[in-house]
Design a protein around this motif. Structure first.
Motif, PDB file in Angstrom:
ATOM      1  N   GLU A  39      -7.802  -0.876  -6.357  1.00 56.56           N
ATOM      2  CA  GLU A  39      -8.447   0.104  -5.465  1.00 56.56           C
ATOM      3  C   GLU A  39      -7.446   1.039  -4.997  1.00 56.56           C
ATOM      4  O   GLU A  39      -7.892   2.309  -5.331  1.00 56.56           O
ATOM      5  N   ARG A  40      -6.516   1.044  -4.513  1.00 53.24           N
ATOM      6  CA  ARG A  40      -5.429   2.171  -4.207  1.00 53.24           C
ATOM      7  C   ARG A  40      -5.012   2.932  -5.390  1.00 53.24           C
ATOM      8  O   ARG A  40      -4.933   4.249  -5.024  1.00 53.24           O
ATOM      9  N   TYR A  43      -7.886   5.097  -6.418  1.00 57.46           N
ATOM     10  CA  TYR A  43      -8.056   6.294  -5.508  1.00 57.46           C
ATOM     11  C   TYR A  43      -6.953   7.227  -5.527  1.00 57.46           C
ATOM     12  O   TYR A  43      -7.455   8.358  -5.653  1.00 57.46           O
ATOM     13  N   PRO A  65      -9.028   7.539   4.226  1.00 57.29           N
ATOM     14  CA  PRO A  65      -9.681   6.537   3.184  1.00 57.29           C
ATOM     15  C   PRO A  65     -10.092   4.939   3.590  1.00 57.29           C
ATOM     16  O   PRO A  65     -10.739   4.496   3.072  1.00 57.29           O
ATOM     17  N   TYR A  71     -11.209   3.577  -3.272  1.00 59.57           N
ATOM     18  CA  TYR A  71     -11.720   4.367  -4.324  1.00 59.57           C
ATOM     19  C   TYR A  71     -13.102   4.349  -4.557  1.00 59.57           C
ATOM     20  O   TYR A  71     -13.993   5.295  -4.871  1.00 59.57           O
TER      21      TYR A  71
END
Length: 255
Positions: A39-40, A43, A65, A71
């Motif tokens: 996810e990071r 993102y 975030p 993301y």
């Protein structure tokens, strides 16, 4: 974080953010040596390739975030916030079409053709189509349940065939100033009714005044049939008046 090589991210599509995210995720799946799933990482790629306007729209999300699915959160917010600009663009694109002297179905086909490349929902197309129709047609269509844009164009054709109007005039003037609007017609009819009622009242008032003036010149002497027995026999010397009796009423009229 995953050990990956650089990937080529497609340019941000400002007119259709959802489409861009679809392209972006396909790029992540084709990354070498293995798909990007973190996810990071996703993102970071996303933030680095957003347009300036999209980044400003999601500024709060980018600055904070969070640690859980950053993301996915950014994706949802960008689509939700930047998707409005797409809707506005579509509205501007289709708002330029007016009914004019065409049939509603002809106008609908033009709007439908223009909207094909923009993924326009039927509900939005219906809304924009109805805005271009005369007010009386809109009023009738608004009462039909589960109406689609295609069906609306067909019904509008039949309405205008049964109740023809000066369509070109409606296109030339805005609905607010249109003499063909239902509200305008009702207002005119109401004013005419008001004028007729006033004229009728004046006529009755004039007739009543003439009748009263003629009667005032006549003798108002009481007649026996209108007097009680006591006043009929003793006139002003009567002491036991029994109603109904017009003696006092007629006496007042002579003063």
């Amino acid at each position: 974080m995953e050990d990956i090589s650089a990937v080529k991210i497609p340019a941000f599509v400002s007119s259709d953010p959802a489409l861009w995210f679809g392209m972006l995720e396909s790029t992540f799946e084709l990354a070498v040596p293995k798909p990007i799933t973190d996810e990071r990482t996703k993102y970071n790629y996303c933030v680095a390739h957003l347009s300036t306007d999209a980044a400003m729209a999601a500024r709060d999300v980018i600055l904070s975030p969070g640690s859980i699915n950053p993301y996915s959160k950014l994706k949802d917010e960008v689509i939700a916030r930047c998707g409005e600009s797409k809707s506005q663009e579509i509205r501007r694109l289709l708002a330029g079409d007016q009914l004019g002297d065409r049939k509603p179905s002809e106008l609908f086909r033009v709007m439908q053709r223009r909207s094909e490349s923009h993924n326009v929902t039927d509900s939005l197309l219906l809304e924009l189509f109805l805005q271009q129709l005369p007010p009386n047609v809109q009023s009738i269509l608004a009462r039909i349940q589960s109406l689609t844009a295609q069906k609306a164009s067909e019904v509008a054709n039949r309405i205008l065939e049964v109740t023809p109007i000066q369509v070109s005039a409606v296109s030339k003037y805005s609905r607010a100033n249109s003499d063909d609007s239902s509200e305008s017609k009702l207002l005119k009819e109401f004013k005419l009714i008001q004028q007729e009622v006033k004229a009728l009242r004046r006529s009755r008032s004039f007739s009543r005044n003439r009748f009263d003036s003629r009667n005032r010149g006549k003798s108002t002497k009481p007649t026996a049939s209108n007097l009680c027995w006591d006043h009929n026999k003793f006139a002003t010397k009567a002491r036991k008046c029994i109603q109904p009796c017009s003696f006092q009423e007629n006496l007042n009229g002579q003063e």
